[in-house]
Design a protein around this motif. Structure first.
Motif, PDB file in Angstrom:
ATOM      1  N   THR A   1      40.819  55.118  21.643  1.00  0.00           N
ATOM      2  CA  THR A   1      40.551  56.731  21.315  1.00  0.00           C
ATOM      3  C   THR A   1      42.138  56.910  22.284  1.00  0.00           C
ATOM      4  OG1 THR A   1      38.126  56.984  22.801  1.00  0.00           O
ATOM      5  CG2 THR A   1      37.996  57.767  20.204  1.00  0.00           C
ATOM      6  N   LYS A   2      42.873  58.074  21.661  1.00  0.00           N
ATOM      7  CA  LYS A   2      43.911  58.378  22.535  1.00  0.00           C
ATOM      8  C   LYS A   2      43.982  59.493  23.490  1.00  0.00           C
ATOM      9  CE  LYS A   2      46.115  60.896  19.221  1.00  0.00           C
ATOM     10  NZ  LYS A   2      47.206  61.504  18.134  1.00  0.00           N
ATOM     11  N   GLY A   3      43.034  60.341  23.141  1.00  0.00           N
ATOM     12  CA  GLY A   3      42.980  61.324  23.744  1.00  0.00           C
ATOM     13  C   GLY A   3      42.090  61.452  25.170  1.00  0.00           C
ATOM     14  N   ASP A   4      41.285  60.077  25.289  1.00  0.00           N
ATOM     15  CA  ASP A   4      40.796  59.599  26.585  1.00  0.00           C
ATOM     16  C   ASP A   4      41.759  58.510  27.237  1.00  0.00           C
ATOM     17  OD1 ASP A   4      39.343  58.447  25.137  1.00  0.00           O
ATOM     18  OD2 ASP A   4      37.534  59.885  25.286  1.00  0.00           O
ATOM     19  N   ASN A   5      42.115  56.908  26.321  1.00  0.00           N
ATOM     20  CA  ASN A   5      43.423  56.410  26.542  1.00  0.00           C
ATOM     21  C   ASN A   5      41.210  55.330  27.253  1.00  0.00           C
ATOM     22  OD1 ASN A   5      45.706  56.175  26.606  1.00  0.00           O
ATOM     23  ND2 ASN A   5      45.545  57.303  28.764  1.00  0.00           N
ATOM     24  N   ARG A   6      40.564  55.019  25.868  1.00  0.00           N
ATOM     25  CA  ARG A   6      39.335  54.672  26.089  1.00  0.00           C
ATOM     26  C   ARG A   6      39.597  53.441  24.959  1.00  0.00           C
ATOM     27  NH1 ARG A   6      34.639  59.190  27.001  1.00  0.00           N
ATOM     28  NH2 ARG A   6      34.851  58.686  29.611  1.00  0.00           N
ATOM     29  N   VAL A   7      38.989  52.216  25.273  1.00  0.00           N
ATOM     30  CA  VAL A   7      38.616  51.252  23.956  1.00  0.00           C
ATOM     31  C   VAL A   7      36.669  51.178  24.208  1.00  0.00           C
ATOM     32  CG1 VAL A   7      39.418  48.725  23.412  1.00  0.00           C
ATOM     33  CG2 VAL A   7      40.650  49.849  24.684  1.00  0.00           C
ATOM     34  N   TRP A   8      36.704  50.940  22.631  1.00  0.00           N
ATOM     35  CA  TRP A   8      35.087  51.151  22.654  1.00  0.00           C
ATOM     36  C   TRP A   8      34.803  50.123  21.982  1.00  0.00           C
ATOM     37  CZ3 TRP A   8      32.009  55.523  23.886  1.00  0.00           C
ATOM     38  CH2 TRP A   8      32.747  57.019  24.194  1.00  0.00           C
ATOM     39  N   ALA A   9      33.721  49.195  22.102  1.00  0.00           N
ATOM     40  CA  ALA A   9      32.661  48.683  21.600  1.00  0.00           C
ATOM     41  C   ALA A   9      31.827  49.433  20.836  1.00  0.00           C
ATOM     42  CB  ALA A   9      32.418  47.260  22.340  1.00  0.00           C
ATOM     43  N   TYR A  10      32.083  48.830  19.523  1.00  0.00           N
ATOM     44  CA  TYR A  10      30.042  48.781  18.511  1.00  0.00           C
ATOM     45  C   TYR A  10      29.524  47.563  18.291  1.00  0.00           C
ATOM     46  CZ  TYR A  10      26.862  49.677  15.442  1.00  0.00           C
ATOM     47  OH  TYR A  10      26.102  49.548  14.046  1.00  0.00           O
ATOM     48  N   ASP A  11      28.614  47.341  19.199  1.00  0.00           N
ATOM     49  CA  ASP A  11      27.604  46.523  18.825  1.00  0.00           C
ATOM     50  C   ASP A  11      26.978  46.952  17.675  1.00  0.00           C
ATOM     51  OD1 ASP A  11      25.399  44.327  18.961  1.00  0.00           O
ATOM     52  OD2 ASP A  11      25.337  44.523  21.072  1.00  0.00           O
ATOM     53  N   ALA A  12      27.631  45.547  16.582  1.00  0.00           N
ATOM     54  CA  ALA A  12      26.595  46.698  15.332  1.00  0.00           C
ATOM     55  C   ALA A  12      24.979  45.190  14.843  1.00  0.00           C
ATOM     56  CB  ALA A  12      27.609  45.623  13.973  1.00  0.00           C
TER      57      ALA A  12
ATOM     58  N   ASN B   1      22.947  45.380  17.702  1.00  0.00           N
ATOM     59  CA  ASN B   1      22.489  45.433  18.274  1.00  0.00           C
ATOM     60  C   ASN B   1      21.813  47.237  18.559  1.00  0.00           C
ATOM     61  OD1 ASN B   1      20.756  43.302  19.099  1.00  0.00           O
ATOM     62  ND2 ASN B   1      23.095  43.209  20.921  1.00  0.00           N
ATOM     63  N   GLN B   2      23.225  47.969  17.436  1.00  0.00           N
ATOM     64  CA  GLN B   2      23.284  49.301  16.979  1.00  0.00           C
ATOM     65  C   GLN B   2      23.350  50.002  18.688  1.00  0.00           C
ATOM     66  OE1 GLN B   2      22.166  51.263  13.492  1.00  0.00           O
ATOM     67  NE2 GLN B   2      20.959  49.634  13.565  1.00  0.00           N
ATOM     68  N   ARG B   3      24.726  50.000  19.063  1.00  0.00           N
ATOM     69  CA  ARG B   3      25.049  50.742  20.493  1.00  0.00           C
ATOM     70  C   ARG B   3      26.726  50.650  20.589  1.00  0.00           C
ATOM     71  NH1 ARG B   3      22.544  49.666  25.178  1.00  0.00           N
ATOM     72  NH2 ARG B   3      24.995  50.328  26.271  1.00  0.00           N
ATOM     73  N   ILE B   4      26.876  51.470  21.465  1.00  0.00           N
ATOM     74  CA  ILE B   4      28.108  51.488  21.734  1.00  0.00           C
ATOM     75  C   ILE B   4      28.347  51.295  23.719  1.00  0.00           C
ATOM     76  CG2 ILE B   4      28.996  53.047  19.721  1.00  0.00           C
ATOM     77  CD1 ILE B   4      28.876  55.266  21.377  1.00  0.00           C
ATOM     78  N   ASP B   5      29.865  50.998  23.727  1.00  0.00           N
ATOM     79  CA  ASP B   5      29.977  51.021  24.936  1.00  0.00           C
ATOM     80  C   ASP B   5      31.138  50.997  25.583  1.00  0.00           C
ATOM     81  OD1 ASP B   5      27.370  48.969  26.956  1.00  0.00           O
ATOM     82  OD2 ASP B   5      27.371  48.453  25.264  1.00  0.00           O
ATOM     83  N   LEU B   6      31.692  51.556  26.109  1.00  0.00           N
ATOM     84  CA  LEU B   6      33.213  51.281  27.685  1.00  0.00           C
ATOM     85  C   LEU B   6      33.904  49.677  27.129  1.00  0.00           C
ATOM     86  CD1 LEU B   6      33.515  55.042  28.627  1.00  0.00           C
ATOM     87  CD2 LEU B   6      34.621  54.185  26.710  1.00  0.00           C
ATOM     88  N   ALA B   7      34.658  49.508  25.841  1.00  0.00           N
ATOM     89  CA  ALA B   7      35.399  48.552  27.105  1.00  0.00           C
ATOM     90  C   ALA B   7      36.940  48.541  27.794  1.00  0.00           C
ATOM     91  CB  ALA B   7      35.977  47.437  26.033  1.00  0.00           C
ATOM     92  N   TYR B   8      37.357  49.518  27.606  1.00  0.00           N
ATOM     93  CA  TYR B   8      38.730  50.214  28.924  1.00  0.00           C
ATOM     94  C   TYR B   8      38.548  51.019  28.231  1.00  0.00           C
ATOM     95  CZ  TYR B   8      42.906  50.815  31.124  1.00  0.00           C
ATOM     96  OH  TYR B   8      44.255  51.194  32.072  1.00  0.00           O
ATOM     97  N   ASP B   9      39.203  52.362  30.336  1.00  0.00           N
ATOM     98  CA  ASP B   9      38.404  53.360  30.328  1.00  0.00           C
ATOM     99  C   ASP B   9      39.589  53.706  31.139  1.00  0.00           C
ATOM    100  OD1 ASP B   9      39.004  55.941  31.186  1.00  0.00           O
ATOM    101  OD2 ASP B   9      36.588  56.339  30.268  1.00  0.00           O
ATOM    102  N   ASP B  10      41.100  54.326  31.331  1.00  0.00           N
ATOM    103  CA  ASP B  10      41.698  53.990  32.267  1.00  0.00           C
ATOM    104  C   ASP B  10      41.562  54.732  33.301  1.00  0.00           C
ATOM    105  OD1 ASP B  10      42.722  56.885  30.783  1.00  0.00           O
ATOM    106  OD2 ASP B  10      44.795  57.465  31.252  1.00  0.00           O
TER     107      ASP B  10
END
Length: 384
Positions: free
Chosen positions: A267-278, A280-289
Motif C-alpha cells: 500500500t503506497k499511502g502508508d508505505n507498507r508491505v502486508w502479508a496475508y497468511d492464506a 491461517n486466514q490472518r494478515i500481518d505487517l511485513a514492513y512499515d516505514d
C-alpha cells in the motif's frame, strides 16, 4: 495457437508458480528492519546509471517509442507492471502500458541465450493498464487503473486475442496474484480507502465466471480475517469497496505476489508491505516505514512487488530514491538496485526469468520524466 497449446507451452515454468517462501511466523512477529543485504553494498553507477551490488550487470532491452533491437516492433509508452513466462527453451517478458485509452500490453520473447527473438503487442486500446499478475496456466492479467476498470486476460505466447474478464470486478484495479492451492485470484485496489479482494472461479483456469469476495477485518494491522461476497461486482451504482460493511480499508493498494501460502501486497499511502497468511486466514505487517527503528527508512514510495526462489521479496519504489529494495525471509530490508538521474520516474514491473538468473523491470518515465521516455532493463548476476 489454441488455449491447449498455450497451457502445454507454459506448464513447465510460468511466473505464477515461481518462488517458494522461506518466511516463518517468527519473521512476521515484527515488521522488517534495515540491515546488510545478502549481496552487500551498491557500487558506483554503471554506463546505464544503475547502481548494483558487485557481480551484477545491466542492459537495456527496450525504450519507449523505439524499435526493440532485432525486431520491427516499437516499444510502448509508460511501461508498468510485468511478468515472465517460460516459452520453449527461452522466456517472455510482458509489460503493461499505463496510457489513457490507448494502453494495453506488449511482450518481448527471449532465446535461451538471452538474445531477443521477437516483440509484439498482446493487448491494445485499453485504459491505464497499471499492474496485473500471471496465472498458473500461462496468461497475463492486465489491470485497468481507472474507476470501474476491467481485468483483461492476455496471452503472452501470442496468437489469441485478449479477453475482458468482468467477473473479477469493476474497480480501480492495480495488481493480481494467483493462489493455485486455494484456487483463487487475489486483487488489489488503488484507492485511499480501497479493499483487498479475492476471486473464486467456478472452474479453476476459467475466469469467465465465479465469486468476487472482499477481505473483512477490524482496524488492527494484524490478526484474523474473513471473506464476504461482493453483491454487485459490476460496481454500479455502488462501488465494490462500499458494498460490504466491515470490509477492511487499505491506503492505496499496489503490488501483489503469492508464494507458498502467503499473498504479499503493498500500500503506497502508508508505505507498507502486508502479508496475508492464506493458510491461517490472518494478515500481518511485513514492513512499515513508520516503524523503522533508528535511521532512515530504506524503502519508501512502496509499489510493485515480486519474489525470488530464495524467498526474498523485491519491492519497487515509485519515487523514494528510485530503488528496488529487497526484504529477506529473516526480515532484513536492504537496497538491491538504485537508478540515478531519474527522480521524475518510478520503477515498475519487476519480474524474474523462469530460471531466476535475470531480473526485468522498467523505469516508467526514464531520464526524461515523460511517459514517452520509458526504459526497460535486465539485470543479471548471482541471485541466490
Amino acid at each position: 495457437m489454441d488455449r491447449r497449446t498455450v497451457l502445454r507451452a507454459t506448464a513447465a515454468g510460468g511466473a505464477a508458480a515461481f518462488a517458494g517462501s522461506l518466511w516463518s511466523g517468527a519473521a512476521l512477529a515484527a515488521p522488517a528492519q534495515p540491515g546488510v543485504g545478502p549481496y552487500g553494498p551498491l557500487g558506483t553507477a554503471d554506463a546505464r546509471g544503475l547502481q548494483l551490488p558487485a557481480g551484477f550487470t545491466s542492459r537495456i532491452v527496450a525504450r519507449s517509442r523505439q524499435v526493440v533491437a532485432g525486431t520491427s516492433y516499437t516499444w510502448h509508452d509508460a511501461p508498468d507492471g510485468g511478468a515472465c513466462f517460460a516459452a520453449g527453451t527461452g522466456w517472455i517478458y510482458v509489460s503493461n502500458s499505463e496510457i489513457t485509452t490507448t494502453g494495453g500490453a506488449s511482450a518481448i520473447r527471449f532465446n535461451a541465450d538471452g538474445t531477443i527473438a521477437s516483440a509484439y503487442r498482446i493487448l491494445s486500446n485499453t485504459n491505464r493498464n497499471c499492474a496485473g499478475g500471471a496465472t498458473p496456466w500461462g496468461t497475463w492479467l492486465s489491470c485497468e487503473e481507472v474507476s470501474r476498470g476491467y481485468v483483461y486476460e492476455t496471452y503472452p505466447q501470442g496468437g489469441l486475442a485478449a479477453v475482458r474478464r468482468p467477473a473479477l470486478g469493476r474497480f480501480n484495479h492495480e495488481a493480481a496474484a494467483a493462489d493455485p492451492v486455494r484456487q483463487v485470484i487475489y486483487l488489489t485496489e488503488d484507492e485511499t480507502s480501497g479493499c483487498f479482494y479475492r476471486f473464486r472461479p467456478t472452474v479453476w483456469g476459467d475466469l469467465s465466471a465465479g465469486t468476487l469476495e472482499v477481505l473483512v477485518a477490524g482496524t488492527a494491522t494484524s490478526g484474523p480475517v474473513s471473506w464476504t461476497r461482493v453483491p454487485d461486482p459490476d460496481g454500479s451504482p455502488t462501488y465494490t469497496r462500499q458494498q460490504v460493511s466491515g470490509a477492511k480499508k487499505f491506503n492505496g493498494g499496489e503490488g501483489c505476489w503469492y508464494a507458498d501460502g502467503t499473498c504479499w501486497f503493498t500500500t503506497k499511502g502508508d508505505n507498507r508491505v502486508w502479508a496475508y497468511d492464506a493458510v491461517n486466514q490472518r494478515i500481518d505487517l511485513a514492513y512499515d516505514d513508520s516503524l523503522v527503528i533508528g535511521g532512515t527508512a530504506p524503502l519508501t514510495g512502496v509499489d510493485n512487488i515480486t519474489g525470488s526462489r530464495s524467498g526474498d521479496l523485491y519491492v519497487a519504489e515509485d519515487g523514494g530514491n528510485m530503488e528496488i529494495v529487497l526484504i529477506t525471509p529473516d526480515a532484513v530490508v536492504a537496497p538491491f538496485v538504485r537508478l540515478t538521474g531519474q527522480s521524475s520516474s518510478e520503477i515498475t514491473g519487476p519480474a524474474f526469468s523462469p530460471d531466476g538468473s535475470r531480473l526485468y523491470f522498467s523505469s516508467q518515465r526514464g531520464t526524461s520524466g515523460s511517459s514517452s521516455g520509458g526504459i526497460t532493463y535486465e539485470v543479471r548476476g548471482p541471485f541466490r
